[in-house]
Enzyme design. Structure first.
Site, PDB file in Angstrom:
ATOM      1  N   CYS A   1      49.511  40.993  12.424  1.00  0.00           N
ATOM      2  CA  CYS A   1      48.090  41.344  12.467  1.00  0.00           C
ATOM      3  C   CYS A   1      47.228  40.153  12.864  1.00  0.00           C
ATOM      4  O   CYS A   1      47.652  38.992  12.813  1.00  0.00           O
ATOM      5  CB  CYS A   1      47.613  41.822  11.089  1.00  0.00           C
ATOM      6  SG  CYS A   1      48.422  43.303  10.468  1.00  0.00           S
TER       7      CYS A   1
ATOM      8  N   ASP B   1      20.372  18.302  39.110  1.00  0.00           N
ATOM      9  CA  ASP B   1      19.606  19.528  38.851  1.00  0.00           C
ATOM     10  C   ASP B   1      18.231  19.199  38.267  1.00  0.00           C
ATOM     11  O   ASP B   1      18.118  18.465  37.281  1.00  0.00           O
ATOM     12  CB  ASP B   1      20.381  20.426  37.878  1.00  0.00           C
ATOM     13  CG  ASP B   1      19.685  21.740  37.636  1.00  0.00           C
ATOM     14  OD1 ASP B   1      19.760  22.598  38.518  1.00  0.00           O
ATOM     15  OD2 ASP B   1      19.051  21.883  36.578  1.00  0.00           O
TER      16      ASP B   1
END
Length: 487
Positions: free
Chosen positions: A34, A443
């Site tokens: 699980c 940028d």
């Protein structure tokens, strides 16, 4: 890497979603494994065996749980650990399986620049199983998800999962899961009766800043191609398959309370569902690990927003075109230019959604377009040359723009094209190649946020944010988004 067993059991008892995809528990009394978030009753400590991957659990003869469904757990990101070569191999295997492509071990080793023997050794050390066993687990888990979440015929599921024949598919299921695919489909429906009508479920590790992630796409959405509506993003898409391109639409719905999104597509795209699942994981950065990223983001000169994600791209070429058109202009201006391109060259498409009616132009279409026509759209000559050089390189296969492409070679090839410098190449690496350390130093948005016009200075400021500088880019952009800083 698995936690020590006591800590792992505590994580299981707490159903701690931070360990989802990094920790699996095999229960010896049932033979089932699980996720740590499974909602079944917590097993007794002496009945638990802990694993760092699904492949390890299956190699130990445990079967995947029908309730928590290990196949939908988050996977590996590009910067999961120092064992980057083994993790790169694992990602390439996963991408090949989901894309329905063959990836023999010699070709995989050659792509990574190592020998077969060395790859097997480091892979076994990193993942606890060999690459062929890992490949088999990925195929079976993809098949399990398609059987549970779709109505695809079993034969089609077998082919989509990379099995050469239905006989081999049935034999693999019988050997690993000890029942047939048809029985799995029946039992999966009993465990989750609403799943199949809902769509394909994909999980992420919390937290996830869904608002910022969807906001990024909403501010850049193109009419006819995509639509953000609350927690739902829909878009048109064409996808290569067996020498032709399939055309259709997909819809992604975020379910924050479950730490999942649900993917549904048009019937025309069903043959490439596996590949679409992988690309959706990349586009929304579902495999990110906030436990590693958020402590670094806390170093930014901004209030912390937990769960930063990198917005990727369903189509790497489309993302690259948008980035080129965004050179030295605002987000709004870039969207206007891109919208004109879509309106002129995009292919009309019928969909059940009024907002979706056109495909983004593909690389061959843009490469063959008349430069004068592109100029009439308001695209300056230098960018027309850049767009068509990029389109020609992608259409010919000289440049590939996806997560599995080699980073440095792709950056070098991009920079060699006319009109594409480091800013453009870094953003393409961020959006199309999912590179988490991309840093476009020139940028203007970053300069505004960091209060400097010196690329060397802001690069020095960003040094503590390695190897997650791309996440810092998104956080800083989000901070100045309302200023419409040039991208």
């Amino acid at each position: 890497m698995v936690l020590d067993t006591d800590a792992a059991y505590l994580a299981l008892k707490a159903r701690d979603a931070r360990f989802d995809g990094r920790l699996f528990v095999g229960v010896t009394s049932t033979g089932i494994y699980c996720r740590p978030v499974c909602r079944v009753r917590t097993p007794r400590r002496e009945n638990c065996r802990f694993f760092g991957s699904r492949a390890q659990a299956e190699a130990a003869a445990f079967r995947p749980c029908m309730k928590c469904r290990p196949e939908i757990a988050p996977g590996l990101s590009l910067m999961d650990s120092s064992r980057s070569l083994a993790d790169s191999a694992a990602r390439l295997i996963e991408d090949a399986v989901h894309s329905g492509q063959a990836l023999p071990l010699p070709r995989l080793a050659a792509r990574l620049g190592v020998t077969d023997r060395h790859l097997r050794r480091i892979f076994q050390a990193a993942h606890g199983v060999g690459p062929l066993a890992y490949l088999g687990t990925q195929r079976l888990l993809l098949a399990k998800q398609l059987l549970t979440d779709t109505e695809l015929p079993v034969t089609q599921v077998a082919l989509a999962s990379g099995f050469a024949s239905l006989r081999r598919f049935n034999a693999a299921f019988a050997e690993h899961y000890r029942f047939s695919p048809s029985r799995l489909r029946h039992e999966g429906s009993n465990h989750a009766p609403a799943t199949r009508s809902e769509g394909l479920r994909l999980a992420w590790r919390p937290p996830c800043d869904v608002e910022a992630l969807l906001g990024h796409f909403a501010r850049r959405q193109l009419q006819g191609v995509e639509e953000v509506d609350g927690l739902v993003l829909r878009r048109t898409l064409s996808w290569p398959h067996q020498g032709r391109r399939l055309q259709g639409w997909l819809s992604v719905r975020f379910v924050p309370e479950r730490h999942e999104l649900v993917l549904s597509t048009s019937p025309s795209l069903v043959p490439v569902l596996g590949a679409l699942m992988q690309r959706v994981r990349q586009t929304f950065d579902l495999d990110a690990d906030p436990a590693r990223i958020d402590p670094v983001m806390a170093l930014l000169p901004l209030p912390l927003r937990p769960g930063a994600r990198l917005p990727g791209a369903m189509d790497g070429f489309e993302a690259a075109v948008r980035i080129v058109l965004g050179q030295q202009v605002t987000v709004k201006a870039a969207r206007t230019l891109t919208q004109r391109l879509v309106d002129r060259l995009g292919t009309p498409l019928e969909t059940p959604f009024p907002a979706l009616h056109r495909l983004f132009p593909d690389a061959p279409t843009l490469a063959a377009a008349d430069p004068e026509v592109l100029g009439q759209l308001g695209i300056v000559r230098q960018r027309v040359k850049a767009l068509q050089a990029l389109a020609t390189a992608v259409a010919s296969g000289a440049i590939e723009l996806h997560r599995g492409a080699p980073l440095q070679a792709t950056l070098d090839a991009l920079r060699a094209l006319p009109g594409i410098g480091d800013w453009t190449a870094q953003l393409i690496a961020l959006r199309a190649l999912a590179w988490p350390d991309a840093w476009p130093a020139s940028d203007i948005g970053l300069m505004n946020a960091l209060g400097s016009r010196d690329p060397k200075h802001i690069t020095a400021l960003a040094e503590p944010w390695r190897p997650w500088r791309a996440y810092a880019v998104m956080r800083l952009w989000h901070h100045v988004e309302t200023l419409e800083a040039p991208r």
